[in-house]
Design a protein around this motif. Structure first.
Motif, mmCIF file in Angstrom:
data_model
loop_
_atom_site.group_PDB
_atom_site.id
_atom_site.type_symbol
_atom_site.label_atom_id
_atom_site.label_comp_id
_atom_site.label_asym_id
_atom_site.label_seq_id
_atom_site.Cartn_x
_atom_site.Cartn_y
_atom_site.Cartn_z
ATOM 1 N N LYS A 123 0.823 -1.207 0.000
ATOM 2 C CA LYS A 123 0.000 0.000 0.000
ATOM 3 C C LYS A 123 0.861 1.263 0.000
ATOM 4 C CE LYS A 123 -4.080 -2.090 2.116
ATOM 5 N NZ LYS A 123 -3.582 -3.484 2.207
ATOM 6 N N HIS A 147 6.450 -1.258 1.847
ATOM 7 C CA HIS A 147 5.437 -1.810 2.755
ATOM 8 C C HIS A 147 5.975 -3.138 3.282
ATOM 9 C CE1 HIS A 147 0.899 -2.874 3.589
ATOM 10 N NE2 HIS A 147 1.685 -3.089 4.630
ATOM 11 N N TYR A 205 7.847 7.809 7.834
ATOM 12 C CA TYR A 205 7.081 6.574 7.611
ATOM 13 C C TYR A 205 5.929 6.487 8.596
ATOM 14 C CZ TYR A 205 10.193 5.154 11.449
ATOM 15 O OH TYR A 205 10.883 5.090 12.633
ATOM 16 N N LYS A 206 5.044 5.525 8.319
ATOM 17 C CA LYS A 206 3.964 5.198 9.262
ATOM 18 C C LYS A 206 4.164 3.770 9.753
ATOM 19 C CE LYS A 206 0.440 7.938 6.932
ATOM 20 N NZ LYS A 206 -0.793 7.900 6.118
ATOM 21 N N ILE A 207 3.810 3.548 11.011
ATOM 22 C CA ILE A 207 3.748 2.190 11.551
ATOM 23 C C ILE A 207 2.298 1.934 11.928
ATOM 24 C CG2 ILE A 207 4.385 0.694 13.486
ATOM 25 C CD1 ILE A 207 7.050 2.231 13.631
ATOM 26 N N ASN A 208 1.778 0.835 11.414
ATOM 27 C CA ASN A 208 0.381 0.488 11.655
ATOM 28 C C ASN A 208 0.327 -0.880 12.328
ATOM 29 O OD1 ASN A 208 -2.270 1.170 11.442
ATOM 30 N ND2 ASN A 208 -2.537 0.391 9.365
ATOM 31 N N ILE A 209 -0.398 -0.979 13.418
ATOM 32 C CA ILE A 209 -0.575 -2.289 14.077
ATOM 33 C C ILE A 209 -2.071 -2.538 14.226
ATOM 34 C CG2 ILE A 209 0.056 -3.796 15.979
ATOM 35 C CD1 ILE A 209 2.282 -1.847 16.778
ATOM 36 N N ASN A 210 -2.642 -3.213 13.251
ATOM 37 C CA ASN A 210 -4.068 -3.552 13.333
ATOM 38 C C ASN A 210 -4.237 -4.582 14.442
ATOM 39 O OD1 ASN A 210 -4.512 -1.870 11.121
ATOM 40 N ND2 ASN A 210 -4.121 -3.525 9.669
ATOM 41 N N THR A 211 -5.197 -4.345 15.300
ATOM 42 C CA THR A 211 -5.304 -5.156 16.522
ATOM 43 C C THR A 211 -6.728 -5.638 16.754
ATOM 44 O OG1 THR A 211 -3.464 -3.931 17.506
ATOM 45 C CG2 THR A 211 -4.870 -5.165 19.015
ATOM 46 N N GLN A 233 -7.572 -6.393 12.044
ATOM 47 C CA GLN A 233 -6.531 -7.423 11.934
ATOM 48 C C GLN A 233 -7.073 -8.633 11.190
ATOM 49 O OE1 GLN A 233 -4.801 -8.555 15.711
ATOM 50 N NE2 GLN A 233 -3.238 -9.851 14.761
ATOM 51 N N LEU A 251 3.805 -5.489 12.643
ATOM 52 C CA LEU A 251 3.801 -4.057 12.370
ATOM 53 C C LEU A 251 3.847 -3.871 10.861
ATOM 54 C CD1 LEU A 251 5.295 -4.439 15.213
ATOM 55 C CD2 LEU A 251 6.253 -2.176 14.784
ATOM 56 N N HIS A 252 2.997 -2.979 10.350
ATOM 57 C CA HIS A 252 3.131 -2.546 8.963
ATOM 58 C C HIS A 252 4.057 -1.329 8.968
ATOM 59 C CE1 HIS A 252 -0.522 -4.699 7.270
ATOM 60 N NE2 HIS A 252 -0.832 -4.712 8.562
#
Ligand code: AMP
Ligand code: ZN
Length: 105
Positions: free
Chosen positions: A34, A38, A80-86, A92, A99-100
């Motif tokens: 994305k 990524h 950058y971005k860090i994404n953690i869908n939970t 998720q 971590l994304h």
């Protein structure tokens, strides 16, 4: 965990484009990127999600954050971005903590 897709990437029974690996962590390209960069950063130990973190994971999670920043800089990202869908409610889909790391050049 035998039916976990990310555990299968760790044990190499499923292929992935691995960009970094050590005893505790593996980093590979997301199959549906994305952003220009990524990566998925995951612990080798099977932890389902942030909801399953325990105090014994403190050192591991600290290492993951430091390695993520190092890898982002090595990839030439200035930000950058860090994404953690939970959890299901958090979007998720794969229940092995990850971590994304998302960044555009
Ligand atoms: P999440 O919604 O945070 O659980 O996201 C799971 C991520 O895993 C998605 O961005 C998927 O594109 C990615 N993904 C799923 N299977 C694979 C795979 N075999 N190799 C690389 N990335 C994957
Ligand atoms: Zn797993």
């Amino acid at each position: 965990m035998s039916n976990c897709i990310f555990c299968k990437i760790i044990d190499k029974s499923i292929a992935a484009k691995i960009v970094y690996e050590d005893n505790d962590i593996i980093v590979f390209n997301d199959i549906h990127p994305k952003a220009d960069i990524h990566y998925l950063i995951i612990p080798k130990v099977h932890i389902e999600s942030m909801l399953h973190l325990e105090s014994k994971h403190t050192e591991l999670m600290g290492k993951i954050m430091l390695k993520t920043n190092m890898i982002a800089q090595e990839a030439g990202l200035l930000g950058y971005k860090i994404n953690i869908n939970t959890g299901v409610k958090g979007g998720q889909e794969v229940f092995h903590l990850h971590l994304h790391l998302l960044g555009n050049k």
